[in-house]
Design a protein around this motif. Structure first.
Motif, PDB file in Angstrom:
ATOM      1  N   ASN A   2      49.416  60.121  10.741  1.00 59.24           N
ATOM      2  CA  ASN A   2      50.751  60.473  11.235  1.00 59.24           C
ATOM      3  C   ASN A   2      51.738  60.466  10.071  1.00 59.24           C
ATOM      4  OD1 ASN A   2      53.283  60.578  12.478  1.00 59.24           O
ATOM      5  ND2 ASN A   2      52.606  59.406  14.247  1.00 59.24           N
ATOM      6  N   LYS A   3      52.339  61.634   9.779  1.00 65.24           N
ATOM      7  CA  LYS A   3      53.228  61.781   8.635  1.00 65.24           C
ATOM      8  C   LYS A   3      54.702  61.816   9.022  1.00 65.24           C
ATOM      9  CE  LYS A   3      49.626  64.312   6.169  1.00 65.24           C
ATOM     10  NZ  LYS A   3      49.225  65.563   5.480  1.00 65.24           N
ATOM     11  N   LEU A   4      54.997  61.497  10.267  1.00 71.04           N
ATOM     12  CA  LEU A   4      56.365  61.566  10.761  1.00 71.04           C
ATOM     13  C   LEU A   4      57.214  60.459  10.153  1.00 71.04           C
ATOM     14  CD1 LEU A   4      57.992  63.296  12.779  1.00 71.04           C
ATOM     15  CD2 LEU A   4      57.476  61.566  14.522  1.00 71.04           C
ATOM     16  N   VAL A   5      58.404  60.829   9.657  1.00 70.03           N
ATOM     17  CA  VAL A   5      59.365  59.889   9.082  1.00 70.03           C
ATOM     18  C   VAL A   5      60.587  59.845   9.991  1.00 70.03           C
ATOM     19  CG1 VAL A   5      60.774  59.359   7.051  1.00 70.03           C
ATOM     20  CG2 VAL A   5      58.542  60.417   6.768  1.00 70.03           C
ATOM     21  N   GLU A   6      61.217  58.688  10.110  1.00 70.31           N
ATOM     22  CA  GLU A   6      62.270  58.502  11.110  1.00 70.31           C
ATOM     23  C   GLU A   6      63.551  59.276  10.820  1.00 70.31           C
ATOM     24  OE1 GLU A   6      62.563  54.902   8.289  1.00 70.31           O
ATOM     25  OE2 GLU A   6      60.996  56.160   9.169  1.00 70.31           O
ATOM     26  N   SER A   7      63.819  59.572   9.557  1.00 70.76           N
ATOM     27  CA  SER A   7      65.080  60.269   9.236  1.00 70.76           C
ATOM     28  C   SER A   7      64.947  61.031   7.928  1.00 70.76           C
ATOM     29  CB  SER A   7      66.233  59.267   9.126  1.00 70.76           C
ATOM     30  OG  SER A   7      66.070  58.442   7.981  1.00 70.76           O
ATOM     31  N   VAL A  12      63.964  61.444   1.855  1.00 69.76           N
ATOM     32  CA  VAL A  12      64.366  61.820   0.493  1.00 69.76           C
ATOM     33  C   VAL A  12      64.669  60.618  -0.385  1.00 69.76           C
ATOM     34  CG1 VAL A  12      65.269  64.023   1.322  1.00 69.76           C
ATOM     35  CG2 VAL A  12      66.836  62.077   1.020  1.00 69.76           C
ATOM     36  N   SER A  13      64.576  59.417   0.164  1.00 66.26           N
ATOM     37  CA  SER A  13      64.883  58.217  -0.623  1.00 66.26           C
ATOM     38  C   SER A  13      63.923  58.029  -1.791  1.00 66.26           C
ATOM     39  CB  SER A  13      64.872  56.980   0.274  1.00 66.26           C
ATOM     40  OG  SER A  13      63.566  56.742   0.791  1.00 66.26           O
ATOM     41  N   VAL A  14      62.767  58.702  -1.736  1.00 66.97           N
ATOM     42  CA  VAL A  14      61.778  58.577  -2.814  1.00 66.97           C
ATOM     43  C   VAL A  14      62.127  59.466  -4.008  1.00 66.97           C
ATOM     44  CG1 VAL A  14      59.918  57.965  -1.237  1.00 66.97           C
ATOM     45  CG2 VAL A  14      60.333  60.369  -1.753  1.00 66.97           C
ATOM     46  N   ILE A  15      63.105  60.364  -3.851  1.00 73.50           N
ATOM     47  CA  ILE A  15      63.473  61.295  -4.923  1.00 73.50           C
ATOM     48  C   ILE A  15      64.450  60.604  -5.876  1.00 73.50           C
ATOM     49  CG2 ILE A  15      64.551  63.501  -5.474  1.00 73.50           C
ATOM     50  CD1 ILE A  15      63.663  64.513  -2.746  1.00 73.50           C
ATOM     51  N   GLY A  16      64.064  60.534  -7.144  1.00 74.37           N
ATOM     52  CA  GLY A  16      64.872  59.824  -8.124  1.00 74.37           C
ATOM     53  C   GLY A  16      65.632  60.734  -9.068  1.00 74.37           C
ATOM     54  N   PHE A 224      48.991  69.943   2.324  1.00 75.24           N
ATOM     55  CA  PHE A 224      50.058  70.136   1.345  1.00 75.24           C
ATOM     56  C   PHE A 224      51.315  69.338   1.667  1.00 75.24           C
ATOM     57  CE2 PHE A 224      47.651  74.163   0.816  1.00 75.24           C
ATOM     58  CZ  PHE A 224      47.398  74.091  -0.546  1.00 75.24           C
ATOM     59  N   VAL A 225      51.372  68.671   2.816  1.00 72.81           N
ATOM     60  CA  VAL A 225      52.609  68.027   3.278  1.00 72.81           C
ATOM     61  C   VAL A 225      52.429  66.516   3.360  1.00 72.81           C
ATOM     62  CG1 VAL A 225      54.299  67.893   5.148  1.00 72.81           C
ATOM     63  CG2 VAL A 225      53.253  70.098   4.559  1.00 72.81           C
ATOM     64  N   ARG A 226      53.355  65.761   2.770  1.00 74.78           N
ATOM     65  CA  ARG A 226      53.283  64.300   2.789  1.00 74.78           C
ATOM     66  C   ARG A 226      54.110  63.696   3.916  1.00 74.78           C
ATOM     67  NH1 ARG A 226      52.717  60.551  -1.504  1.00 74.78           N
ATOM     68  NH2 ARG A 226      51.500  62.199  -2.510  1.00 74.78           N
ATOM     69  N   HIS A 227      55.328  64.255   4.173  1.00 82.47           N
ATOM     70  CA  HIS A 227      56.227  63.681   5.168  1.00 82.47           C
ATOM     71  C   HIS A 227      56.790  64.778   6.066  1.00 82.47           C
ATOM     72  CE1 HIS A 227      56.005  59.952   2.973  1.00 82.47           C
ATOM     73  NE2 HIS A 227      56.540  60.499   1.893  1.00 82.47           N
ATOM     74  N   VAL A 228      57.013  64.445   7.330  1.00 83.08           N
ATOM     75  CA  VAL A 228      57.575  65.374   8.315  1.00 83.08           C
ATOM     76  C   VAL A 228      58.800  64.730   8.950  1.00 83.08           C
ATOM     77  CG1 VAL A 228      57.184  66.589  10.490  1.00 83.08           C
ATOM     78  CG2 VAL A 228      55.346  66.433   8.809  1.00 83.08           C
ATOM     79  N   VAL A 229      59.903  65.504   9.022  1.00 81.52           N
ATOM     80  CA  VAL A 229      61.124  65.043   9.681  1.00 81.52           C
ATOM     81  C   VAL A 229      61.406  65.980  10.852  1.00 81.52           C
ATOM     82  CG1 VAL A 229      63.599  64.652   9.454  1.00 81.52           C
ATOM     83  CG2 VAL A 229      62.065  64.125   7.531  1.00 81.52           C
TER      84      VAL A 229
END
Length: 248
Positions: A2-7, A12-16, A224-229
Motif C-alpha cells: 500500500n503506497k497511499l500517503v495521508e497528505s 513531499v517532505s522527503v524532497i530536500g 515506477f511509483v513510490r507514493h500515492v496521494v
C-alpha cells in the motif's frame, strides 16, 4: 504494498534543498498542482526542475518560480510565463532548452535504464555545435552556454548523442490510480506524466480518483511509483487552462 500517503505535505517532505525533480504536465493539463503547492508551502529551494514547460504566471511551476525556489529548468517551451522569461534573461535561473521530442525520449530512456541514445533532432543547429545560452549574467552577456554534442554517422546520416535524464524525484498527476501506484492518465495529461514518472528515483503521484483498476487499462505500472496521494473532489476539479477562447 500500500503506497497511499495521508497528505501532499507528507509526501513531499522527503524532497530536500537542491533536489532534481521531473514534473508531469503539458501546458497546464495534468500538472500535479496539489503536490507543487505543498512543495511551495515547504519553502524548499535550489530546485532543478525537468518539465516540458514551467507553468504559467501564478499556476503550476510558475508559483515556485515566482517564489524563487527554482534554480534550473530543463524544458522545451517557455510558453505563457512572463516571469520565467524575465528570470532567464536576467540571469536569475538557468534554462536548458531542448527539442520537445528529445526531452521526451531523454526522460523515457532514463526510466528504462538507457544511459544515452542518438537522434537526428538538432543536427546542423546550435544543439549540435553548442552555444545556446543556459544562463546570462545580469548585464546580458552569456554566463553558461550549452556544450557541443557528439556526432556519429549511421548509414550516411548524422545523429547527435543525447544523455538520458534521471532525477531525484518526480511529481505527476493521474486521472485514476490504485493504492499500489498503478496509474491511468487523461488525454493530453498522458503526454509527459508517464515519462516524468519513469525518470524519477522516487515518484509521487496525486490521483483524482482512487479505485481498483483493470490491468488492461493501466498506462503506467506501479513499479515506477513510490507514493500515492488521493485528491479531494475539490482538488480534482481544479483544472485551469492557459487561455479561454470564447466565440461571439
Amino acid at each position: 504494498m500500500n503506497k497511499l500517503v495521508e497528505s501532499a505535505a507528507a509526501a513531499v517532505s522527503v524532497i530536500g534543498e537542491g533536489s532534481s525533480i521531473a514534473v508531469g504536465g503539458f501546458g497546464l493539463a495534468g500538472v500535479p498542482s496539489v503536490l507543487l503547492r505543498a512543495l511551495l508551502a515547504g519553502g524548499v529551494g535550489g530546485l532543478h526542475v525537468v518539465s516540458n514547460n514551467c507553468g504559467t504566471d501564478g499556476r503550476g511551476l510558475g508559483e515556485l518560480l515566482a517564489a524563487g525556489q527554482i534554480a534550473r529548468v530543463t524544458g522545451s517551451y517557455v510558453g505563457e510565463n512572463k516571469e520565467f522569461a524575465r528570470q532567464y534573461l536576467a540571469g536569475e535561473v538557468e534554462v536548458e532548452l531542448i527539442p520537445q521530442g528529445t526531452l521526451a525520449e531523454r526522460l523515457r530512456a532514463g526510466g528504462s535504464g538507457i544511459p544515452a541514445f542518438y537522434t537526428p533532432a538538432g543536427v546542423g543547429t546550435l544543439v549540435e555545435s553548442g552555444g545556446i545560452p543556459w544562463r546570462y549574467h545580469p548585464d546580458g552577456t552569456v554566463a553558461v552556454a550549452s556544450p557541443p554534442r557528439e556526432v556519429r554517422v549511421f548509414d550516411g546520416v548524422p545523429y547527435l548523442l543525447e544523455r538520458s535524464i534521471v532525477t531525484d524525484f518526480a511529481l505527476v498527476r493521474a486521472l485514476k490510480g490504485d493504492i499500489y501506484g498503478n496509474l491511468v492518465f487523461s488525454k493530453a495529461a498522458r503526454n509527459f506524466n508517464p515519462l516524468a514518472a519513469m525518470a524519477g528515483r522516487v515518484t509521487i503521484a496525486e490521483v483524482e480518483e482512487l479505485c481498483e483498476l483493470d490491468p488492461a487499462e493501466v498506462h503506467l505500472p506501479g513499479i515506477f511509483v513510490r507514493h500515492v496521494v488521493a485528491l479531494t473532489p475539490e482538488q480534482a476539479a481544479d483544472k485551469p487552462i492557459e487561455k479561454k477562447v470564447v466565440r461571439s
